[in-house]
Scaffold this active site. Structure first.
Site, short mmCIF file in Angstrom:
data_model
loop_
_atom_site.label_atom_id
_atom_site.label_comp_id
_atom_site.label_asym_id
_atom_site.label_seq_id
_atom_site.Cartn_x
_atom_site.Cartn_y
_atom_site.Cartn_z
N LYS A 1 0.86 -1.26 -0.05
CA LYS A 1 0.02 0.08 0.02
C LYS A 1 0.83 1.35 0.02
O LYS A 1 1.72 1.37 0.70
CB LYS A 1 -0.97 -0.12 1.26
N SER B 1 -9.67 1.36 2.97
CA SER B 1 -8.74 2.38 2.03
C SER B 1 -7.75 1.54 1.34
O SER B 1 -7.02 2.07 0.30
CB SER B 1 -8.27 3.46 2.87
N SER C 1 -10.04 -0.62 7.04
CA SER C 1 -9.32 -0.52 5.89
C SER C 1 -8.76 -1.74 5.36
O SER C 1 -7.90 -1.79 4.29
CB SER C 1 -8.42 0.81 5.95
#
Ligand code: GLN
Length: 485
Positions: free
Chosen positions: A76, A151, A175
């Protein structure tokens, strides 16, 4: 080998150790697949060239004692990576190249992992659909026009599309678990303090945790073992004895007590979620667990509490982006003008909304009414779990109140977007470990996840329950490669 991308991490490691696949071959196959999967918009920045170089170096001098020997991994874009652009999905960090490495990613490289690139995410990890990213939304590989969750949506999509064997995300309010649930993958949020926050772009510091995302529970345990560590560089890191999670993984959960919280049976919960939960309860029983009804009475306050605490901390954390120290700077007539223009051009809508809410609840007239009150309620939520854990070893709930929704469906209605976090945020507020595993599908054949919540620092029990239920559920992700060129 064209089938390399579909291997689990465990299988890939085995093949590399047995010299059936080289690290360079693995890197090439993931890169080739990523090049043909641009439609998904998973990558913000790739590290392909360097990855190929490093994988060759590994093959020339292999070390098979490492836990991730020559394994290419995409992460990420919230983890700072030395000399590799780190954007947090924001325009304000569009040109930010860190000079330091996050502890979690460093742990991965120390064990032989090699960076494939940085994956798209909601701006500063604020969102549930990956639609707030400055770099555009991510497609869920499961079906066209579907969000991959957020997210960590770039991470979940890349994993489900077999662009990376495993990945890492961050979870402030869900997330990791929610995108895992939306893509038929596994995602674990560890206990607060298990994985270092050093070098992770901060959203809400008392809630943020990094964690593994994987295709199955075994892979999840391997990655957790690598990333969970005590770190002096993070003042909230906790020095406790960590298990060899993968070695101690067992599907024997006979006699464990699993709690079913009645307050999670919310109004308007779709039938299929209720059914999934029931099915989960049956599976847990078949695995030998004892099911016990429990009560978490303050559950209904978790969402409002989270949406005060998280924006409050975010507004403080994001004050550092002033155009001076980091990334993007707009020109202004004077210093104040430059600050204002930088922040209004650098941040997106959702981030500005959070900064405004956060500033409001921290302002002198409202601090007691909102922030202080939210902190008190947070303690009550935590106490609910403490009380429950006097009776049970873990708790079973759905991961999300729905399956993946359509791109654009909720983006104009922030409150309906926030409601998606209803089952995940209590876990962050209480600092507990929680995992989402794929457990079934809805009427459209979109994946649905079940969440197992554990006692603090008891990731092993969470993993063991997940592992034994996974065996019973026997979920297969139904992905047709519609996005591939
Ligand atoms: N969806 C939640 C939010 O927007 C959670 C985000 C997260 O866990 N990073 O705040």
């Amino acid at each position: 080998m064209s089938e390399i991308p579909s291997l689990t991490l465990y299988e890939l490691i085995k093949n590399i150790k047995e010299k059936k696949i080289s690290s360079n071959e693995a890197a090439k196959s993931f890169i080739d697949r990523a090049e043909r999967s641009k439609k998904l918009n998973t990558y913000v920045t790739d590290n392909f060239e360097n990855c190929l170089k490093l994988s060759k170096q590994f093959d020339n001098r292999p070390n098979f004692d490492l836990k991730l020997p020559g394994i290419p991994i995409a992460v990420k874009d919230l983890f700072c990576t030395t000399d590799v652009r780190t954007t947090a999905g924001s325009n304000i960090l569009n040109n930010f190249i860190p000079t330091y490495e996050s502890t979690v990613t460093q742990n991965i490289w120390n064990e032989g992992g090699i960076l494939l690139g940085k994956l798209n995410c909601d701006e500063f990890a604020m969102g549930s659909s990956n639609e707030t990213s400055f770099f555009g939304n991510v497609q869920n590989p499961i079906s066209k026009d579907l969000v991959p969750g957020g997210s960590s949506g770039g991470s979940s999509a890349a994993l489900a599309a077999n662009l990376t064997p495993i990945t890492i995300g961050t979870d402030t309010g869900g997330s990791i678990r929610q995108p895992a649930s939306f893509t038929g993958t596994v995602g674990l949020k560890p206990t607060y303090g298990s994985c270092s926050r050093y070098g992770i772009v901060a959203f809400a510091s008392s809630l943020d945790q990094a964690g593994p995302m994987s295709k199955d529970v075994k892979d999840c345990s391997i990655l957790l073992e690598v990333i969970s560590s005590f770190d002096k560089k993070d003042s909230t890191s906790i020095d406790f004895k960590r298990n060899n999670y993968s070695k101690e993984l067992t599907n024997n959960i006979k006699g464990l007590k699993i709690g079913i919280p009645k307050e999670y049976r919310i109004d308007g919960m779709p039938d299929e979620i209720e059914k999934l939960w029931q099915k989960g309860i049956e599976y847990a029983k078949e695995c030998g667990a004892e099911i016990i009804d429990i009560s978490l009475p303050h559950t209904s306050y978790a969402l409002p509490t989270y949406y005060i605490v998280a924006p409050a901390e975010a507004s403080s954390n994001l004050a550092r982006y002033d155009g001076v120290k980091y990334g993007f700077r707009s020109s202004g007539e004077n210093l104040i003008d430059m600050y204002e223009k930088t922040r209004s051009e650098g941040f997106g809508e959702e981030v500005k909304r959070r900064i405004m809410i956060g500033t409001y609840v921290l302002s002198s007239g409202y601090y007691d009414a909102y922030y202080l009150k939210a902190q008190k309620v947070r303690q009550l939520i935590k106490k609910d779990f403490d009380d429950a854990y006097n009776k049970v070893d873990a708790i079973l709930t759905p991961s999300t109140p729905s399956s993946a929704f359509k791109i654009g469906e909720k983006s104009s209605d922030p409150v309906s977007m926030y409601l998606n976090d209803i089952f995940t945020v209590p876990v962050n507020l209480a600092g507990l470990p929680g995992i989402s595993i794929p457990a079934g599908t809805d009427k459209n054949n979109y994946p649905l996840g079940l969440q197992i919540i554990g006692k603090p620092f008891d990731e092993q029990t969470v993993l063991n329950i997940a592992y034994s239920m996974e065996e019973k559920i026997n979920y297969k992700n139904n992905i047709c490669d519609w996005w591939i060129k």
